[in-house]
Design a protein around this motif. Structure first.
Motif, mmCIF file in Angstrom:
data_model
loop_
_atom_site.group_PDB
_atom_site.id
_atom_site.type_symbol
_atom_site.label_atom_id
_atom_site.label_comp_id
_atom_site.label_asym_id
_atom_site.label_seq_id
_atom_site.Cartn_x
_atom_site.Cartn_y
_atom_site.Cartn_z
ATOM 1 N N THR A 197 0.737 -0.983 0.223
ATOM 2 C CA THR A 197 0.121 0.497 -0.255
ATOM 3 C C THR A 197 0.682 1.054 -0.415
ATOM 4 O O THR A 197 0.202 2.131 -1.039
ATOM 5 C CB THR A 197 -1.156 -0.460 1.206
ATOM 6 N N LEU A 231 -5.094 0.468 4.730
ATOM 7 C CA LEU A 231 -5.637 1.522 2.837
ATOM 8 C C LEU A 231 -6.528 2.033 3.561
ATOM 9 O O LEU A 231 -7.817 1.995 4.034
ATOM 10 C CB LEU A 231 -6.016 0.369 1.664
ATOM 11 N N ARG A 236 -7.480 5.282 -0.804
ATOM 12 C CA ARG A 236 -7.738 4.534 -2.035
ATOM 13 C C ARG A 236 -8.471 5.591 -3.041
ATOM 14 O O ARG A 236 -8.399 5.571 -4.575
ATOM 15 C CB ARG A 236 -9.195 4.067 -1.352
ATOM 16 N N ASN A 249 -8.612 -3.662 -1.349
ATOM 17 C CA ASN A 249 -7.640 -4.828 -0.591
ATOM 18 C C ASN A 249 -8.142 -5.621 -0.631
ATOM 19 O O ASN A 249 -8.764 -6.275 -0.554
ATOM 20 C CB ASN A 249 -8.739 -3.838 0.887
#
Length: 435
Positions: A197, A231, A236, A249
């Motif tokens: 991430t 996340l 996002r 995810n």
């Protein structure tokens, strides 16, 4: 050519049988699914009680009675020589052997039988197809690390080539490196991004500064999958704006495989086919859906090594909409990593230290826990809990690994402790920046 399938078959993983098994499991009606899970739970416990001396001693009883009486295992319980934990009939040469990332600060070596490993990959293939990604045909832009020694590097690149993955190493995420990443997207038909991430987020921020949308320069791009770190909603949204594709995810762990994956409705669907996932309180009692607790996982098919009621180190919440066949992970708590910033401007995601930890993991159980702290731009502290003090040779090995994966001319201090400080949720972050 089915490249994904070929890569598994070359390593003697029975992917065809695994995919057929997955289809049979998914065909079980909801009303019979709880029975399926109960049967598999009892079956795997009975198998290891009969065939695994480590698990029999750990279990502490002669036979299975109720699931609630099955003891919960932690990573510390598994920090001993692998030979002591392998089930009868399996060796290091007949099973799949792996190392946990140590992202929780508590690493160990594990084993899976080859069918279980294939079943995990069948699950990944199934989930990716939800979003139009075919592992046999779709080209992946992979934002991960890579071994930097000659043999390990070549081996990983061969695997990448066969598996339709193109590596974007995350050890240096400076702006100059991001420029090179962008040029690769302009020249290649990548179908999707897959990566840590924090690394993918840094690339997204770079795209924003360039006032570019990635899909406009790489029209074949369909999806971005992020994993290993939490996340956040704003991150996002930024990624989706920067890339022009959905961001989903993935939640997994090397020792158990896929744990949960987001569907097209942004629901985090828990893997209930080859895993049984529970949420337990501090007394290891089941909590109602909608209540936060410790995530505890059972690998229902792994005969090479018991992963039964295994406390993975994360906390989460199952949605009240969950069913036996379709559990939904409402929230995953933890799995964030800081970023290391070096004096020369190099930016390194905290998860890079996964590759450093691999060099100090020993199959002896000596290293119990550790954390890496960045104190100043050029100094780091490694706090560790172990049975013995790090020798000068061990310290030098770690320093060399940091020079290889992070940067040169960095000061590294080692401090042995009896206990390491955790955050309020009990999570031990592997990397902390104090800058």
């Amino acid at each position: 050519m089915d490249w994904f399938k070929l890569s598994l078959q070359l390593n003697k993983f029975p992917i065809d049988r695994a995919q057929k098994t997955l289809e049979k499991i998914q065909a079980i009606p909801e009303e019979h699914y709880e029975t399926y899970l109960l049967e598999k739970q009892r079956e795997i416990v009975d198998y290891h009680l009969k065939n695994n001396s480590f698990y029999k001693d750990f279990f502490g009883r002669e036979s299975f009675s109720t699931w609630e009486n099955v003891p919960v295992m932690t990573k510390t319980d598994l920090q001993q020589k692998l030979e002591n934990r392998l089930t009868k009939g399996f060796t290091k040469y007949t099973a799949y052997i792996g190392k946990t990332s140590g992202s929780s600060g508590t690493p160990f070596i594990f084993a899976k039988d080859k069918f279980t490993h294939a079943l995990s990959w069948a699950g990944f293939q199934n989930r990716y197809q939800w979003h139009g990604i075919d592992l046999n045909k779709s080209l992946q832009a992979r934002f991960y690390g890579i071994p930097l020694d000659l043999y390990g590097n070549i081996q990983e690149r061969i695997k990448d080539r066969i598996s339709l993955r193109r590596r974007f190493p995350i050890f240096d995420l400076s702006e100059q490196k991001m420029e090179k990443f962008l040029k690769r997207f302009q020249k290649s038909n990548f179908s999707y991004i897959n990566g840590y991430t924090s690394a993918v987020l840094l690339f997204a921020r770079f795209m924003v500064t360039k006032n570019l949308v990635l899909k406009e320069v790489c029209p074949n791009l369909k999806l971005c999958i992020v994993t290993s770190e939490r996340l956040f909603k704003k991150d996002r949204e930024l990624m989706q704006a920067a890339f022009g594709v959905p961001v989903v995810n993935e939640y997994g762990a090397s020792e158990v495989g896929l744990i949960a994956f987001e569907d097209q409705n942004n629901e985090w669907i828990v893997n209930s086919e080859d895993l049984f996932v529970e949420i337990l309180d501090e007394e290891n009692k089941s909590v109602p859906s909608g209540t936060e607790g410790n995530i505890v996982i059972t690998s229902l098919y792994n005969k090479a090594h018991p992963i039964i009621r295994y406390k993975i180190g994360d906390t989460g919440i199952l949605s009240v909409k969950s069913t036996a066949k379709k559990p939904i992970l409402e929230k995953l708590i933890g799995r964030t990593n800081d970023i290391a910033k070096l004096p020369n401007g190099k930016v390194v995601p905290g998860l890079t230290f996964y590759y450093v930890t691999k060099s100090i993991i020993e199959d002896t159980g000596n290293i119990k826990e550790f954390i890496v702290k960045q104190i100043t731009p050029d100094s780091f502290s490694i706090e560790y809990v172990s049975q013995e003090v790090f020798s000068k040779d061990q310290q030098q090995k770690v320093i060399q690994a940091i020079e290889t994966y992070v940067g040169k001319n960095l000061q590294v201090n080692f401090e042995r402790k009896s206990i390491l400080k955790r955050n309020k949720s009990g999570k031990l972050k592997q990397f902390i920046s104090e800058l």
